[in-house]
Design an enzyme around this catalytic site. Structure first.
Site, PDB file in Angstrom:
ATOM      1  N   ASN A 171       0.860  -1.182   0.000  1.00  0.00           N
ATOM      2  CA  ASN A 171       0.000   0.000   0.000  1.00  0.00           C
ATOM      3  C   ASN A 171       0.896   1.231   0.000  1.00  0.00           C
ATOM      4  O   ASN A 171       2.034   1.187   0.456  1.00  0.00           O
ATOM      5  CB  ASN A 171      -0.879   0.014   1.257  1.00  0.00           C
ATOM      6  CG  ASN A 171      -1.817   1.211   1.287  1.00  0.00           C
ATOM      7  OD1 ASN A 171      -2.413   1.576   0.272  1.00  0.00           O
ATOM      8  ND2 ASN A 171      -1.938   1.857   2.437  1.00  0.00           N
ATOM      9  N   HIS A 177       0.876   5.176   1.418  1.00  0.00           N
ATOM     10  CA  HIS A 177       0.157   6.046   2.352  1.00  0.00           C
ATOM     11  C   HIS A 177       0.812   7.428   2.344  1.00  0.00           C
ATOM     12  O   HIS A 177       2.040   7.531   2.392  1.00  0.00           O
ATOM     13  CB  HIS A 177       0.197   5.436   3.759  1.00  0.00           C
ATOM     14  CG  HIS A 177      -0.557   6.256   4.751  1.00  0.00           C
ATOM     15  ND1 HIS A 177      -1.935   6.279   4.801  1.00  0.00           N
ATOM     16  CD2 HIS A 177      -0.138   7.127   5.698  1.00  0.00           C
ATOM     17  CE1 HIS A 177      -2.325   7.102   5.754  1.00  0.00           C
ATOM     18  NE2 HIS A 177      -1.253   7.630   6.311  1.00  0.00           N
ATOM     19  N   SER A 201       4.863   6.815   2.401  1.00  0.00           N
ATOM     20  CA  SER A 201       5.434   5.512   2.750  1.00  0.00           C
ATOM     21  C   SER A 201       4.803   4.414   1.916  1.00  0.00           C
ATOM     22  O   SER A 201       3.583   4.389   1.745  1.00  0.00           O
ATOM     23  CB  SER A 201       5.146   5.168   4.225  1.00  0.00           C
ATOM     24  OG  SER A 201       5.475   6.231   5.088  1.00  0.00           O
ATOM     25  N   ASP A 250      -3.005   1.019   7.939  1.00  0.00           N
ATOM     26  CA  ASP A 250      -1.824   1.863   7.777  1.00  0.00           C
ATOM     27  C   ASP A 250      -0.668   1.467   8.690  1.00  0.00           C
ATOM     28  O   ASP A 250       0.117   2.314   9.132  1.00  0.00           O
ATOM     29  CB  ASP A 250      -2.180   3.345   7.952  1.00  0.00           C
ATOM     30  CG  ASP A 250      -3.200   3.803   6.928  1.00  0.00           C
ATOM     31  OD1 ASP A 250      -3.206   3.255   5.811  1.00  0.00           O
ATOM     32  OD2 ASP A 250      -4.009   4.702   7.238  1.00  0.00           O
ATOM     33  N   ALA A 287       6.242  12.616  -4.907  1.00  0.00           N
ATOM     34  CA  ALA A 287       7.155  11.660  -4.254  1.00  0.00           C
ATOM     35  C   ALA A 287       6.547  10.258  -4.249  1.00  0.00           C
ATOM     36  O   ALA A 287       7.259   9.260  -4.428  1.00  0.00           O
ATOM     37  CB  ALA A 287       7.460  12.124  -2.830  1.00  0.00           C
TER      38      ALA A 287
HETATM   39  C1  GRF Z   1      -2.703   8.847  -2.604  1.00  0.00           C
HETATM   40  O1  GRF Z   1      -2.369  10.000  -1.902  1.00  0.00           O
HETATM   41  C2  GRF Z   1      -2.339   7.620  -1.816  1.00  0.00           C
HETATM   42  O2  GRF Z   1      -1.207   7.789  -1.022  1.00  0.00           O
HETATM   43  C3  GRF Z   1      -3.537   7.418  -0.940  1.00  0.00           C
HETATM   44  O3  GRF Z   1      -4.636   7.786  -1.741  1.00  0.00           O
HETATM   45  C4  GRF Z   1      -4.212   8.685  -2.757  1.00  0.00           C
HETATM   46  C5  GRF Z   1      -4.588   8.063  -4.064  1.00  0.00           C
HETATM   47  O4  GRF Z   1      -4.323   8.910  -5.155  1.00  0.00           O
HETATM   48  N1  GRF Z   1      -3.579   6.073  -0.440  1.00  0.00           N
HETATM   49  P1  GRF Z   1      -4.339   8.318  -6.630  1.00  0.00           P
HETATM   50  O5  GRF Z   1      -5.715   7.673  -6.821  1.00  0.00           O
HETATM   51  O6  GRF Z   1      -3.240   7.325  -6.727  1.00  0.00           O
HETATM   52  O7  GRF Z   1      -4.144   9.491  -7.515  1.00  0.00           O
END
Ligand code: GRF
Length: 217
Positions: A109, A111, A138, A147, A175
């Site tokens: 995942n 986050h 992360s 998480d 990032a």
């Molecule tokens: C990202 O910020 C990711 O870290 C979080 O949800 C958001 C998803 O954005 N889990 P995307 O759909 O990849 O543009």
């Protein structure tokens, strides 16, 4: 080289999905994106995956009575596509402990915070409110607790004077796009070993003298 078959699970925009698709389009990348699954038919990311000729599936969670039934359908689709690794990318459903255990060590995942800080949602607002000067993202292995799970890779970005939620989110997102495909590469190459709470990365090195200092005066 046999590439690992990867499924990406999304619920919305899919910009991390797009970054993974882009990385996997390189000939020497050790994984291929074999399937994109969304739990929402309206997810923007589906269009993009389709436009890149990647197999997609929508499994609308509303149509299932329980998480177990939703996951039974998901498992069916994953096995049909011979998936070996799952990447969650903005997937807004909680997976059951039994599903997560089944995919232990093969489920990543991303986050938008430097875990273990700011688990959960609204990470950027909470980082701004907390006054941290460095924030980030992360990639971690998924465990039943939300998480949490062994951290594979992190990227730090500065919080700049005057940042609002959107500006900070965009800096973190850039990032995210950078590290997710790197983390998946390491997993697909078999370079990650989970030892308790820690991920040992074979052949990893860093620059011990390089600190991200924020703010700069
Ligand atoms: C990202 O910020 C990711 O870290 C979080 O949800 C958001 C998803 O954005 N889990 P995307 O759909 O990849 O543009």
């Amino acid at each position: 080289m046999t590439r690992k078959r990867v499924a990406i699970l999304i619920s919305g925009r899919g910009s991390n999905m797009a970054a993974l698709i882009e990385a996997a389009s390189a000939r020497n990348y050790p994984a291929e994106i074999a399937l994109v699954v969304s739990n929402r038919a309206a997810a923007k990311g589906l269009e993009l995956a389709n436009s890149r000729s990647i197999a997609t599936a929508t499994i609308d969670h509303v149509a299932y009575k329980s998480r177990e039934q939703f996951e039974a359908e998901l498992t069916k689709q994953l096995s049909a596509a011979k998936i070996e690794i799952i990447c969650l990318a903005g997937f807004m459903r909680i997976l059951t402990a039994s599903f997560v255990k089944q995919w232990e060590g093969r489920l990543l995942n991303i986050h938008p915070s430097l875990l273990p800080a700011f688990k959960g949602i609204d990470t950027h607002v909470r980082a701004l409110d907390a006054g941290v000067k460095v924030h980030g993202c992360s990639v971690h292995f998924v465990v039943p607790e939300l998480d949490s799970g062994p951290i594979v890779m992190q990227a730090a970005v500065p919080v700049l004077e005057g940042d609002d939620e959107e500006e900070l989110a965009m800096r973190v997102l850039a990032a995210e796009h950078r590290i997710y495909s790197e983390a998946l590469r390491l997993l697909a190459e078999g370079k990650l070993t989970i030892e308790g709470e820690r991920v040992v990365v074979a052949g990893a090195n860093g620059d011990p003298d390089r600190a991200l200092v924020s703010p700069r005066i």
